[in-house]
Design a protein around this motif. Structure first.
Motif, short mmCIF file in Angstrom:
data_model
loop_
_atom_site.label_atom_id
_atom_site.label_comp_id
_atom_site.label_asym_id
_atom_site.label_seq_id
_atom_site.Cartn_x
_atom_site.Cartn_y
_atom_site.Cartn_z
N THR A 270 -16.85 53.64 2.83
CA THR A 270 -18.00 53.13 3.60
C THR A 270 -19.19 54.09 3.56
O THR A 270 -20.32 53.65 3.74
N SER A 271 -18.95 55.39 3.37
CA SER A 271 -20.08 56.31 3.26
C SER A 271 -19.65 57.55 2.47
O SER A 271 -18.74 58.26 2.89
N THR A 272 -20.36 57.77 1.37
CA THR A 272 -20.09 58.99 0.58
C THR A 272 -20.59 60.20 1.37
O THR A 272 -19.93 61.24 1.41
N ALA A 273 -21.76 60.06 2.01
CA ALA A 273 -22.37 61.18 2.74
C ALA A 273 -21.44 61.69 3.85
O ALA A 273 -21.33 62.90 4.06
N ARG A 274 -20.78 60.79 4.53
CA ARG A 274 -19.91 61.19 5.64
C ARG A 274 -18.45 61.34 5.19
O ARG A 274 -17.58 61.54 6.04
N LYS A 275 -18.21 61.18 3.88
CA LYS A 275 -16.82 61.17 3.36
C LYS A 275 -15.99 60.20 4.21
O LYS A 275 -14.92 60.54 4.70
N GLU A 276 -16.53 58.99 4.34
CA GLU A 276 -15.95 58.04 5.31
C GLU A 276 -15.35 56.83 4.60
O GLU A 276 -15.91 56.34 3.62
N VAL A 277 -14.22 56.40 5.12
CA VAL A 277 -13.58 55.17 4.63
C VAL A 277 -13.26 54.27 5.81
O VAL A 277 -13.17 54.75 6.96
N SER A 278 -13.08 52.99 5.52
CA SER A 278 -12.56 52.12 6.58
C SER A 278 -11.08 51.87 6.32
O SER A 278 -10.62 51.94 5.17
N ILE A 279 -10.38 51.61 7.40
CA ILE A 279 -8.94 51.35 7.33
C ILE A 279 -8.67 49.96 7.90
O ILE A 279 -8.97 49.68 9.06
N ASN A 280 -8.14 49.11 7.04
CA ASN A 280 -7.78 47.76 7.46
C ASN A 280 -6.27 47.68 7.39
O ASN A 280 -5.71 47.55 6.30
N SER A 281 -5.62 47.79 8.53
CA SER A 281 -4.16 47.87 8.52
C SER A 281 -3.51 47.34 9.79
O SER A 281 -2.41 46.79 9.74
N THR A 282 -4.17 47.51 10.94
CA THR A 282 -3.51 47.07 12.17
C THR A 282 -3.28 45.56 12.10
O THR A 282 -4.12 44.83 11.56
N GLN A 283 -2.17 45.10 12.60
CA GLN A 283 -1.83 43.67 12.53
C GLN A 283 -0.89 43.28 13.67
O GLN A 283 0.01 44.05 13.99
N LEU A 284 -1.11 42.10 14.22
CA LEU A 284 -0.19 41.57 15.24
C LEU A 284 0.05 40.09 14.95
O LEU A 284 -0.91 39.34 14.71
N ALA A 285 1.30 39.68 15.00
CA ALA A 285 1.62 38.26 14.83
C ALA A 285 1.41 37.53 16.16
O ALA A 285 1.44 38.15 17.22
N GLY A 286 1.18 36.23 16.08
CA GLY A 286 1.18 35.38 17.27
C GLY A 286 -0.06 35.49 18.12
O GLY A 286 -0.03 35.15 19.30
N VAL A 287 -1.18 35.95 17.54
CA VAL A 287 -2.42 36.05 18.32
C VAL A 287 -3.32 34.87 17.96
O VAL A 287 -3.52 34.56 16.79
#
Ligand SMILES: Cc1cc2nc3c(=O)[nH]c(=O)nc-3n(C[C@H](O)[C@H](O)[C@H](O)COP(=O)(O)OP(=O)(O)OC[C@H]3O[C@@H](n4cnc5c(N)ncnc54)[C@H](O)[C@@H]3O)c2cc1C
Length: 472
Positions: A270-287
């Motif tokens: 998400t940002s090279t300047a901030r050495k930043e990444v996003s994490i898409n991983s949290t998950q819940l069934a039945g919502v």
């Protein structure tokens, strides 16, 4: 009457528009910009304090390029991406060496780009304004909003539902479906977060040296095995990495109780300047994302998963040793709720066969992509190409002055899992906004969105940069 409040019978001139767009996510932003540019007095309504929807949650844009690598969207999408460049927020297309090209950007700078684009187009805005009622019939559609100052009514010649959940169409009485036929199962929602201080080289070296831990080489057309894909990912030099809950490191952590059950952990720059990444991983069934109680019950559990995921990354994944939490998405990301039934229901064959249509108003190319906590069905579109979305998918049954765009368009569950991505949602939004303006500003218009001049709609979209032809 309190200041800011209006009554249904007495809608003042300032609350009257040619086009009202409900929902300021990827589809809604594109719809509002396109309607306003088409000359329509346009209102964009967003329940959140900031416009952008999932565009500003931390994820990157899918559906802009087909698996073959052709750009399949243009117009408002590319203009928005171009705005990011002088702001220093454009990373660009990154291939995941699985099957997908993601267009990566800085989430924070996207907030600025979206706001600039909407303001420059002359779109009127109501933020922190929740759509909560509609009245159809006659020569206008009236919508009820709850916002600062209280309840207020607004009117427009055409309303576009870009709420993602089909809130407007359902309130108007349009038929809809939700989840898997029979079971009603829904894809799990996720709370995306961003992490800064991530070192790319050790991360990619770890992938290169341990390809069995990662999702790589899914598309046979690539002609590369996992090891070759890992080498190519390393050479590409971007921290775009996918861990799967069914293999390697992530599976071991889930089995050991160190991680919550999840089908993926996707790392995206998400940002090279901030050495930043996003994490898409949290998950819940039945919502169920259409129920406040369900979302509210899920929130603390998803926040706990954010903490657990961050600890796992720092402990187990090279490059994350010094990583720190940078941001948590402003709201729970909902992948799937209602699909509004319209004049055409886009189906699995339409997308998987890459079906082209003379009346297409947008293209999709994202894989069939149905996530569950314990699995992931994903299949690439024929020959890594694209399919066309007809205007009829945006027209709900039984409605004359209402269009839908975004993840709730008329589609089967399988087709929805592909059209839901942001590049495709923006392309659909551009089509809906353009169509709404053509209708609303035409003195001879019948009052039914079905009667928009289809040839003129396509000509206008092409002139405005949309990609409707010329790709596989
Ligand atoms: C966790 C997650 C990961 C994803 N990953 C990717 C990815 O990597 N790339 C990609 O391209 N796509 C991804 N997607 C899919 C994509 O983000 C969404 O499907 C897409 O953004 C839908 O666009 P939309 O405009 O229909 O809805 P949204 O972007 O959700 O926008 C809808 C807007 O309407 C507003 N709204 C809703 N109801 C009301 C109301 N009643 N009144 C007023 N406003 C209202 C909401 O606040 C929101 O801003 C992901 C989705 C999720 C949830």
């Amino acid at each position: 009457m309190k200041e800011g409040m209006t009554q249904r019978q007495d809608i003042p001139g300032e609350n009257r528009f040619d086009v009202i767009v409900i929902g300021g996510g990827s589809a809604g932003v594109a719809a509002a910009i396109s309607a306003a540019r088409g000359g329509a007095r346009t209102l964009l309504v967003e329940s959140a304090p900031m416009i952008g929807g999932e565009l500003i949650s931390g994820i990157s844009m899918l559906g802009c390029l087909s698996t073959r690598g052709d750009w399949i969207v243009g117009g408002v999408v590319t203009e928005l991406l171009d705005r990011l460049k002088p702001l220093g927020g454009y990373i660009g297309p990154v291939f995941d060496y699985r099957a997908l090209h993601l267009v990566c950007f800085d989430t924070e700078l996207m907030k600025i780009a979206v706001m600039q684009a909407v303001a420059e187009a002359g779109v009127h805005l109501r933020v922190q304004a929740f759509f909560c009622g509609i009245e159809t019939g006659g020569d206008e559609t009236r919508v009820r909003l709850m916002h600062k100052g209280g309840e207020a009514w607004y009117a427009a010649r055409v309303v576009i539902d870009c709420s993602g959940d089909g809130d407007v169409a359902v309130a108007a009485g349009a038929p809809s479906e939700k989840g898997a036929p029979g079971t009603g199962a829904l894809q799990p929602p996720s709370l995306v977060y961003r992490v800064c201080g991530v070192e790319t080289e050790p991360l990619l070296r770890f992938v290169r040296d341990n390809p069995a831990h990662f999702g790589l080489g899914d598309y046979p057309g690539l002609g590369m095995d996992a090891r070759q894909c890992a080498e190519a990912l390393y050479a590409q030099g971007q921290p775009k990495v996918l861990l799967r809950g069914t293999q390697g490191l992530l599976k071991e952590a889930i089995d050991a109780g160190e991680m919550y059950p999840t089908s993926v952990l996707a790392i995206v720059p998400t940002s090279t300047a901030r050495k930043e990444v996003s994490i898409n991983s949290t998950q819940l069934a039945g919502v169920d994302g259409t129920r406040a109680a369900s979302l509210s019950e899920a929130l603390p559990r998803l926040m706990a998963q954010v903490s657990q995921g961050l600890a796992f990354l720092r402990r187990r994944v090279p490059g994350f040793e010094q990583a720190a939490l940078a941001a948590v998405a402003p709201k729970i990301g909902v992948r799937e709720t209602r699909r509004i039934l319209g004049e055409h229901v886009l189906d699995e064959a339409d997308i998987m066969q890459g079906r082209k249509r003379a009346d297409g108003i947008a293209k999709g190319g994202h894989e069939l992509d149905i996530l569950a906590v314990d699995g992931h069905r994903h299949e690439t579109i024929a020959e890594g190409g694209s399919y066309d979305i007809p205007y009829e998918c945006l027209v709900p049954h039984g409605q004359r002055r209402l269009l839908v765009a975004g993840r709730c368009i008329s589609s089967t569950r399988e087709a929805q899992s592909s059209v839901r991505v942001m590049g495709t949602c923006m392309a659909m939004g551009q089509a809906a906004g353009t169509a709404a303006a053509l209708c609303a500003l035409d003195d001879g218009w019948s009052g039914d969105v079905r009667d928009v001049d289809r040839a003129r709609l396509r000509r206008t979209l092409i002139a405005d940069g949309a990609v409707l032809e010329g790709t596989l």
